[in-house]
Design a protein around this motif. Structure first.
Motif, PDB file in Angstrom:
ATOM      1  N   CYS A 112       0.808  -1.222   0.000  1.00  0.00           N
ATOM      2  CA  CYS A 112       0.000   0.000   0.000  1.00  0.00           C
ATOM      3  C   CYS A 112       0.843   1.276   0.000  1.00  0.00           C
ATOM      4  CB  CYS A 112      -0.913   0.026   1.217  1.00  0.00           C
ATOM      5  SG  CYS A 112      -2.220  -1.204   1.149  1.00  0.00           S
ATOM      6  N   LEU A 157     -12.909   6.957  -2.379  1.00  0.00           N
ATOM      7  CA  LEU A 157     -12.139   6.027  -3.228  1.00  0.00           C
ATOM      8  C   LEU A 157     -10.660   6.412  -3.228  1.00  0.00           C
ATOM      9  CD1 LEU A 157     -14.611   5.727  -6.260  1.00  0.00           C
ATOM     10  CD2 LEU A 157     -14.101   3.928  -4.591  1.00  0.00           C
ATOM     11  N   ASN A 198      -9.121   5.242   0.141  1.00  0.00           N
ATOM     12  CA  ASN A 198      -9.247   3.801   0.388  1.00  0.00           C
ATOM     13  C   ASN A 198      -8.641   2.933  -0.706  1.00  0.00           C
ATOM     14  OD1 ASN A 198     -11.020   2.912   2.881  1.00  0.00           O
ATOM     15  ND2 ASN A 198     -11.758   4.905   2.166  1.00  0.00           N
ATOM     16  N   CYS A 209      -3.109   2.018  -4.248  1.00  0.00           N
ATOM     17  CA  CYS A 209      -2.790   0.910  -5.168  1.00  0.00           C
ATOM     18  C   CYS A 209      -3.260   1.242  -6.586  1.00  0.00           C
ATOM     19  CB  CYS A 209      -3.466  -0.376  -4.723  1.00  0.00           C
ATOM     20  SG  CYS A 209      -2.796  -1.065  -3.197  1.00  0.00           S
ATOM     21  N   GLY A 267      -1.883  -1.824  -7.851  1.00  0.00           N
ATOM     22  CA  GLY A 267      -3.091  -2.226  -8.571  1.00  0.00           C
ATOM     23  C   GLY A 267      -3.138  -1.682  -9.990  1.00  0.00           C
ATOM     24  N   LYS A 287     -15.700  -0.065 -18.347  1.00  0.00           N
ATOM     25  CA  LYS A 287     -14.401  -0.700 -18.587  1.00  0.00           C
ATOM     26  C   LYS A 287     -14.509  -2.192 -18.283  1.00  0.00           C
ATOM     27  CE  LYS A 287     -10.354  -0.992 -15.948  1.00  0.00           C
ATOM     28  NZ  LYS A 287     -10.115  -2.360 -16.335  1.00  0.00           N
ATOM     29  N   HIS A 288     -14.126  -3.021 -19.242  1.00  0.00           N
ATOM     30  CA  HIS A 288     -14.086  -4.463 -19.003  1.00  0.00           C
ATOM     31  C   HIS A 288     -12.980  -4.776 -18.012  1.00  0.00           C
ATOM     32  CE1 HIS A 288     -16.997  -5.848 -21.876  1.00  0.00           C
ATOM     33  NE2 HIS A 288     -16.447  -5.141 -22.851  1.00  0.00           N
ATOM     34  N   LEU A 314     -17.148  -2.926  -9.324  1.00  0.00           N
ATOM     35  CA  LEU A 314     -16.572  -2.186  -8.196  1.00  0.00           C
ATOM     36  C   LEU A 314     -17.410  -2.397  -6.927  1.00  0.00           C
ATOM     37  CD1 LEU A 314     -14.905   1.247  -8.472  1.00  0.00           C
ATOM     38  CD2 LEU A 314     -16.511   0.857  -6.620  1.00  0.00           C
ATOM     39  N   ARG A 325     -17.071  -5.950  -5.486  1.00  0.00           N
ATOM     40  CA  ARG A 325     -15.840  -6.200  -4.741  1.00  0.00           C
ATOM     41  C   ARG A 325     -15.815  -5.469  -3.405  1.00  0.00           C
ATOM     42  NH1 ARG A 325     -11.203  -7.855  -9.011  1.00  0.00           N
ATOM     43  NH2 ARG A 325     -10.295  -8.453  -7.020  1.00  0.00           N
ATOM     44  N   LEU A 335      -6.311  -6.010   1.059  1.00  0.00           N
ATOM     45  CA  LEU A 335      -5.639  -6.077   2.359  1.00  0.00           C
ATOM     46  C   LEU A 335      -6.287  -5.067   3.293  1.00  0.00           C
ATOM     47  CD1 LEU A 335      -1.881  -5.733   1.381  1.00  0.00           C
ATOM     48  CD2 LEU A 335      -2.986  -7.774   2.281  1.00  0.00           C
TER      49      LEU A 335
HETATM   50  C1  HEC Z   1      -3.464  -3.288  -1.729  1.00  0.00           C
HETATM   51  C2  HEC Z   1      -3.668  -2.797  -3.085  1.00  0.00           C
HETATM   52  C3  HEC Z   1      -5.106  -2.565  -3.496  1.00  0.00           C
HETATM   53  C4  HEC Z   1      -6.027  -1.765  -2.876  1.00  0.00           C
HETATM   54  C5  HEC Z   1      -5.876  -0.931  -1.619  1.00  0.00           C
HETATM   55  C6  HEC Z   1      -7.211  -1.812  -3.693  1.00  0.00           C
HETATM   56  N1  HEC Z   1      -7.007  -2.619  -4.755  1.00  0.00           N
HETATM   57 FE1  HEC Z   1      -8.384  -3.048  -6.227  1.00  0.00          FE
HETATM   58  N2  HEC Z   1      -7.015  -4.225  -7.149  1.00  0.00           N
HETATM   59  C7  HEC Z   1      -5.729  -4.480  -6.726  1.00  0.00           C
HETATM   60  C8  HEC Z   1      -5.084  -5.401  -7.641  1.00  0.00           C
HETATM   61  C9  HEC Z   1      -3.664  -5.921  -7.508  1.00  0.00           C
HETATM   62  C10 HEC Z   1      -6.036  -5.716  -8.658  1.00  0.00           C
HETATM   63  C11 HEC Z   1      -5.869  -6.659  -9.857  1.00  0.00           C
HETATM   64  C12 HEC Z   1      -6.129  -8.104  -9.463  1.00  0.00           C
HETATM   65  C13 HEC Z   1      -7.574  -8.379  -9.171  1.00  0.00           C
HETATM   66  O1  HEC Z   1      -8.455  -8.082  -9.997  1.00  0.00           O
HETATM   67  O2  HEC Z   1      -7.861  -8.906  -8.063  1.00  0.00           O
HETATM   68  C14 HEC Z   1      -7.241  -4.966  -8.310  1.00  0.00           C
HETATM   69  C15 HEC Z   1      -8.412  -4.990  -9.045  1.00  0.00           C
HETATM   70  C16 HEC Z   1      -9.565  -4.261  -8.767  1.00  0.00           C
HETATM   71  C17 HEC Z   1     -10.762  -4.269  -9.575  1.00  0.00           C
HETATM   72  C18 HEC Z   1     -10.952  -5.027 -10.876  1.00  0.00           C
HETATM   73  C19 HEC Z   1     -10.420  -4.073 -11.936  1.00  0.00           C
HETATM   74  C20 HEC Z   1     -10.444  -4.541 -13.361  1.00  0.00           C
HETATM   75  O3  HEC Z   1     -10.947  -3.763 -14.172  1.00  0.00           O
HETATM   76  O4  HEC Z   1      -9.932  -5.637 -13.646  1.00  0.00           O
HETATM   77  C21 HEC Z   1     -11.653  -3.430  -8.977  1.00  0.00           C
HETATM   78  C22 HEC Z   1     -13.064  -3.060  -9.455  1.00  0.00           C
HETATM   79  C23 HEC Z   1     -11.011  -2.902  -7.801  1.00  0.00           C
HETATM   80  N3  HEC Z   1      -9.740  -3.438  -7.698  1.00  0.00           N
HETATM   81  C24 HEC Z   1     -11.580  -1.988  -6.940  1.00  0.00           C
HETATM   82  C25 HEC Z   1     -10.964  -1.485  -5.812  1.00  0.00           C
HETATM   83  C26 HEC Z   1     -11.585  -0.559  -4.920  1.00  0.00           C
HETATM   84  C27 HEC Z   1     -12.968   0.050  -5.116  1.00  0.00           C
HETATM   85  C28 HEC Z   1     -10.698  -0.320  -3.926  1.00  0.00           C
HETATM   86  C29 HEC Z   1     -10.873   0.525  -2.720  1.00  0.00           C
HETATM   87  C30 HEC Z   1     -12.060   0.297  -1.935  1.00  0.00           C
HETATM   88  C31 HEC Z   1      -9.509  -1.107  -4.197  1.00  0.00           C
HETATM   89  N4  HEC Z   1      -9.711  -1.803  -5.350  1.00  0.00           N
HETATM   90  C32 HEC Z   1      -8.377  -1.117  -3.392  1.00  0.00           C
HETATM   91  C33 HEC Z   1      -5.118  -3.933  -5.598  1.00  0.00           C
HETATM   92  C34 HEC Z   1      -5.724  -3.097  -4.687  1.00  0.00           C
END
Ligand code: HEC
Ligand code: HEC
Length: 376
Positions: free
Chosen positions: A195, A273, A276, A280, A287, A308-309, A334, A337, A350
Motif C-alpha cells: 500500500c 475512493l 481507500n 494501489c 493495482g 471498462k471491461h 466495483l 468487490r 488487504l
Molecule cells: C493493496 C492494493 C489494493 C487496494 C488498496 C485496492 N485494490 Fe483493487 N485491485 C488491486 C489489484 C492488484 C487488482 C488486480 C487483481 C484483481 O483483480 O484482483 C485490483 C483490481 C480491482 C478491480 C478489478 C479491476 C479490473 O478492471 O480488472 C476493482 C473493481 C477494484 N480493484 C476496486 C478497488 C476498490 C474500489 C478499492 C478501494 C475500496 C480497491 N480496489 C483497493 C489492488 C488493490
C-alpha cells in the motif's frame, strides 16, 4: 472520534471487550525484530519516546503533533489515533515539513509518523474502555521510509515490534447494540509496501496531504480558537512545523465522506475512493495492472472503471461486465468487490475483513445518480 480532547488521554482502562492476543508473548526471534533488516529497531514502542506518562494514554511528548484526516481509510471500524514526531535540529529547534500539493508533504529525515488502532468495548460510548490493538510506525531514514508494526500486550502497558504482524481475535458492540466478533489482521512489513509504495519504488506516507490535513482539530493545549479548536495547517505554520504553505483558505480541502455539508455526492465518493483505493489504483501503484485509477483528481471515465471491461475474468467479477455501469450499482464490479469479504474478491485486498456498509451506500448512490453516458 474517541480522542475528543486531543492528546489528553486515551482511556485505556482494562476493556470489557474480549480480545485475545494471538501473538501474546511474542519476542524478538519468534516474529519480533530478529536478526534481519529490522534488528536495529527497538523492540518496544515506548523506546520511541512518542508519548509521556502511561504509553497507552498517548499523551504526546514535545515535538509530537496529533492529527486527523478529513476522510480516512476504513480499517474494520477501528478507531485511529495519528501522531507525527518532528525531528530536532542540532540547535534544538524542531525541523519543519515542507508544503507540497498534490503530493504528500515532504518530511525531514528523522520524522516518525505513528498510527494506533483501537476498539472501544461499545461504540455507543466510544470514549470508554478503549482497547489498543497495534501502533504502526513510518520512520523517515536517510535511504527512505521504513514501516514497522507494534502489537499491544493484553495488559495495555506496552506494544512490541512483530514484523510478521498477525491475527487478533476481537469483539465489540456496534452502534445498534449488536456484538461483532471477527479476526483483525495486523499487516506484516511486506504488506506495508503493497500500500505505501504509492509511486512504485519508495515507501511513502499516504495521508498527510494538504487536502486531507486542511481541517479543524481540538487540541488539549488550547490551540488557537474556542474550546482548543484550530485548523491543523494553521497550527503547524504557527508552531514553525510547516514551511512554504499558503493560508488554509487558499489550500485545497477534501470533503468528509459522510458529511454532506462538506461536499457534493461525487466529491465525497471520489474522496473516499481516493484514500481507500488510490494508493494501489494509480498509474504506478500495486493495482496498476487493473487499469483502474481511483485518485480523486482526474476526469477520465474509463480509468474510473466506467464501461471498462475487467482485466481478468473469473471470481473477481461476479459475472458482471464492467467496473462501473452508470445508474446500475448491482451491475458494477466495483460494488461487487466492495461488498465481498472473500479473499481474491474483496477490495481493498488487504486491511479489512468486514464490509464498510456506510461507504458502500455512498458508492452505490454515486453510481445510481451517475449520468448514463455512452462513453466507452
Ligand atoms: C493493496 C492494493 C489494493 C487496494 C488498496 C485496492 N485494490 Fe483493487 N485491485 C488491486 C489489484 C492488484 C487488482 C488486480 C487483481 C484483481 O483483480 O484482483 C485490483 C483490481 C480491482 C478491480 C478489478 C479491476 C479490473 O478492471 O480488472 C476493482 C473493481 C477494484 N480493484 C476496486 C478497488 C476498490 C474500489 C478499492 C478501494 C475500496 C480497491 N480496489 C483497493 C489492488 C488493490
Ligand atoms: C491496505 C493498505 C495499507 C496497508 C497494508 C498498510 N497501510 Fe498504512 N496507511 C494506509 C492508508 C490508506 C493510510 C492513510 C489513511 C489513514 O491514515 O487513515 C495509511 C496511513 C499510515 C500511517 C500514517 C501516515 C500515513 O502514511 O498516512 C502509518 C504510520 C502507516 N500507515 C503505517 C503502516 C505500516 C507500518 C504498515 C505495515 C505494517 C501499513 N501502514 C500497512 C494503507 C495501508
Amino acid at each position: 472520534m474517541a480522542l475528543r480532547s486531543r492528546g489528553s488521554a486515551i482511556r485505556a482502562r482494562l476493556a470489557t471487550a474480549a480480545l485475545t492476543l494471538a501473538l501474546a508473548g511474542c519476542t524478538a526471534g519468534d516474529g519480533g525484530s530478529g536478526d534481519g533488516p529490522f534488528a536495529r529497531y527497538p523492540e518496544t514502542l515506548s523506546s520511541w519516546d512518542l508519548f509521556v506518562g502511561e504509553p497507552a494514554d498517548h499523551v504526546p511528548a514535545t515535538g509530537v503533533e496529533p492529527y486527523d484526516l478529513n476522510t480516512p481509510l476504513f480499517s474494520d471500524y477501528a478507531l485511529k489515533f495519528r501522531f507525527i514526531q518532528f525531528p530536532t535540529a542540532p540547535d534544538g529547534a524542531l525541523q519543519p515539513a515542507t508544503y507540497r500539493d498534490p503530493e504528500p508533504f515532504e518530511f525531514p529525515v528523522g520524522t516518525v509518523i505513528a498510527k494506533t488502532f483501537a476498539y472501544p468495548a461499545d461504540f455507543r460510548s466510544p470514549d470508554e474502555d478503549l482497547r489498543l490493538l497495534e501502533t504502526r510506525l513510518l520512520i523517515h531514514e536517510q535511504e527512505g521510509w521504513v514501516g514497522l508494526p507494534y502489537i499491544w500486550n493484553e495488559e495495555q502497558t506496552e506494544a512490541r515490534l512483530v514484523i510478521v504482524g498477525g491475527p487478533l481475535e476481537v469483539s465489540w458492540i456496534d452502534g445498534s447494540g449488536r456484538t461483532v466478533e471477527h479476526t483483525y489482521r495486523v499487516p506484516n512489513t511486506n504488506q506495508c509496501k503493497t500500500c505505501h509504495r504509492t509511486d512504485g519504488e519508495r515507501l511513502l506516507p499516504i495521508g498527510p496531504h494538504a487536502r486531507q490535513l486542511n481541517r479543524e482539530s481540538v487540541y488539549a493545549d488550547g490551540g488557537g480558537g474556542p474550546g482548543g479548536a484550530e485548523n491543523q495547517l494553521a497550527r503547524w505554520q504557527r508552531l514553525g512545523l510547516l514551511e512554504d504553505a499558503p493560508a488554509p483558505a487558499e489550500a485545497p480541502r477534501a470533503p468528509v465522506w459522510n458529511d454532506s455539508s462538506t461536499g457534493s455526492l461525487t466529491e465525497r465518493a471520489r474522496t473516499w475512493l481516493d484514500i481507500n483505493c488510490a494508493h494501489c489504483h494509480n498509474l504506478s501503484g500495486s493495482g496498476r495492472t487493473s487499469g483502474l485509477d481511483l485518485r480523486a483528481a482526474h476526469g477520465d471515465r474509463t480509468r474510473l472503471g466506467i464501461y471498462k471491461h475487467p482485466v481478468a475474468a473469473g471470481q473477481g467479477t461476479g459475472d458482471r461486465l464492467y467496473g462501473v455501469v452508470p445508474g446500475r450499482p448491482d451491475e458494477s464490479i466495483l460494488v461487487y468487490r466492495l461488498e465481498s469479504v472473500h479473499p481474491g474478491v474483496m477490495m481493498p485486498e488487504l486491511g479489512r475483513g468486514l464490509v464498510d456498509s456506510e461507504a458502500v451506500a455512498l458508492i452505490r448512490q454515486w453510481i445510481e445518480e451517475m449520468e448514463l453516458g455512452t462513453e466507452a
